[in-house]
Design an enzyme around this catalytic site. Structure first.
Site, PDB file in Angstrom:
ATOM      1  N   ASP A  35       0.178  -2.429   2.659  1.00 16.84           N
ATOM      2  CA  ASP A  35       1.372  -2.215   3.494  1.00 16.84           C
ATOM      3  C   ASP A  35       2.624  -2.853   2.876  1.00 16.84           C
ATOM      4  OD1 ASP A  35      -0.680  -1.329   5.170  1.00 16.84           O
ATOM      5  OD2 ASP A  35      -0.687  -3.177   6.341  1.00 16.84           O
ATOM      6  N   GLU A 199       1.203   6.721  10.860  1.00 18.36           N
ATOM      7  CA  GLU A 199       1.565   5.300  10.899  1.00 18.36           C
ATOM      8  C   GLU A 199       2.472   4.980   9.711  1.00 18.36           C
ATOM      9  OE1 GLU A 199      -2.235   3.289  10.729  1.00 18.36           O
ATOM     10  OE2 GLU A 199      -2.431   3.604   8.572  1.00 18.36           O
ATOM     11  N   HIS A 261       1.203   3.941   3.195  1.00 17.50           N
ATOM     12  CA  HIS A 261       1.918   2.840   3.848  1.00 17.50           C
ATOM     13  C   HIS A 261       3.015   2.296   2.941  1.00 17.50           C
ATOM     14  CE1 HIS A 261       2.035   0.084   7.393  1.00 17.50           C
ATOM     15  NE2 HIS A 261       3.113  -0.147   6.665  1.00 17.50           N
ATOM     16  N   ARG A 291      -6.703  -3.333  -1.520  1.00 15.62           N
ATOM     17  CA  ARG A 291      -5.617  -2.382  -1.763  1.00 15.62           C
ATOM     18  C   ARG A 291      -4.549  -3.110  -2.568  1.00 15.62           C
ATOM     19  NH1 ARG A 291      -4.788  -0.135   4.344  1.00 15.62           N
ATOM     20  NH2 ARG A 291      -4.766  -2.378   4.705  1.00 15.62           N
TER      21      ARG A 291
END
Ligand SMILES: *[C@@H]1O[C@H](CO)[C@@H](O)[C@H](O)[C@H]1NC(C)=O
Length: 324
Positions: A35, A199, A261, A291
């Site tokens: 993110d 999202e 993201h 990630r």
């Protein structure tokens, strides 16, 4: 006689002098790079990612320098309603002050996630104090969307019935929002892999157009990728009818899976828009720490739409942002 090596060095040197010397390679952050969000201001790139436990900022004067940048923890919280599952921090500048928008909730209960905001100072490196929770409804991944004629909006991931969707609300002050409306629901096949999800919204402005990217499908699949909403230039931004949806973009490539993201940031000279996002080497995708953070330039198609390009293999040496 010059050696081949010295001639090569000379050619590279002249090339570097013309196009700018800075290069970089991905990943910028190899674990817990989920993110990601970057801003460039006052000579520094400031990177934030999800750590789950606190809020940290890493800064450096070059994109590649973020790999070994200065890192400081700017927020930890023992308040039970916002101690834990600390996700998706983003720095935004409003009225001359930096704020961090993030989501957090109870320990071990992702159903209790809410959007929160911290107030900082005139530099992202200043200290922060808790400002507000933005809604009592479930919400994650909040971001700021700006219009000259409509003011600022808060866009975040919400539930519309059983569908994890995008909601939009007027930002009435940095710490409060007006009534929320549903802006986008996951209805296309590329938005429903694993489970239906919209999202991670991120706003981008270019050539007089306003775009809102977001991430579609479940993070624990390789199908996680970007969708794009393009504002029609005149309609109320809080109505889905004022936006056109396209996608998917930035799909899995070269052993990078489930990219998404993302956030957008400007090059130091302000001439380029860059995309920062996460991906994983796990071919099934993941929603966890495995990630890494990647960045690449956004190019532009002749119709004015963004070209997000293709993910290069990790380690590929790429030209850095203009003005480094
Ligand atoms: C933009 O969308 C609104 C609906 O929200 C519509 O009334 C308006 O005509 C649209 N404008 C253009 C230029 O398409």
């Amino acid at each position: 006689m010059r050696s081949l090596n010295s001639i090569l060095c000379w050619v590279l040197g002249v090339y570097a002098a013309f196009v700018g010397a800075a290069t970089y390679s991905n990943p910028l952050k190899s674990t817990s790079g989920s993110d990601p969000h970057i801003v460039y201001t006052g000579g520094y790139y400031y990177l934030m990612t999800t750590t789950w436990t606190d809020l940290q900022i890493t800064r450096a004067t070059t994109l590649n320098g973020l790999k070994t940048g200065e890192t400081k923890v700017v927020w930890t919280d023992s308040t039970s309603t916002r101690c834990c599952n600390v996700w998706a921090p983003e720095l935004h500048y409003l009225g001359g002050i930096w704020y961090i928008y993030y989501s957090a909730g109870h320990s071990g209960d992702v159903a209790a996630q809410h959007p929160h905001v911290l107030k900082g100072g005139t530099s992202p490196w200043d200290s922060y104090t808790y400002l507000a929770q933005l809604t009592t409804d479930w919400g994650i991944d909040g971001t700021i969307l700006r219009f000259t004629s409509w003011g600022n909006f808060f866009v975040y991931s919400c539930f519309s019935g059983s569908l994890q969707s995008l909601c939009i609300a007027p930002l009435t002050s940095p710490g409060s929002i007006g009534a929320s409306k549903v802006l986008s629901t996951p209805t296309n096949s590329w938005e429903t892999a694993g489970s239906p999800v919209n999202e991670g919204p991120a706003a981008m402005y270019h050539g007089g157009k306003t775009f809102l990217s977001y991430s579609a499908s479940y993070c624990g699949t390789a199908s996680y990728a970007l969708g794009l909403l393009t504002w029609n230039g005149s309609g109320d931004p809080s109505l889905s009818s004022s936006w056109t949806k396209t996608g998917p973009f930035l799909t899995s490539a070269n052993r990078n899976y489930g990219p998404g993201h993302n956030g957008f940031f400007q090059s130091p000279d302000g001439t380029q828009i860059w995309n920062v996002y996460h991906a994983t080497a796990n071919s099934g995708g993941t929603c966890g720490r495995a990630r890494y953070t990647m960045a690449q330039i956004v190019n532009w198609n002749s119709d004015g739409s963004p070209n997000f390009g293709t993910l290069a293999a990790l380690g590929t040496v790429l030209q850095g942002p203009s003005g480094e």
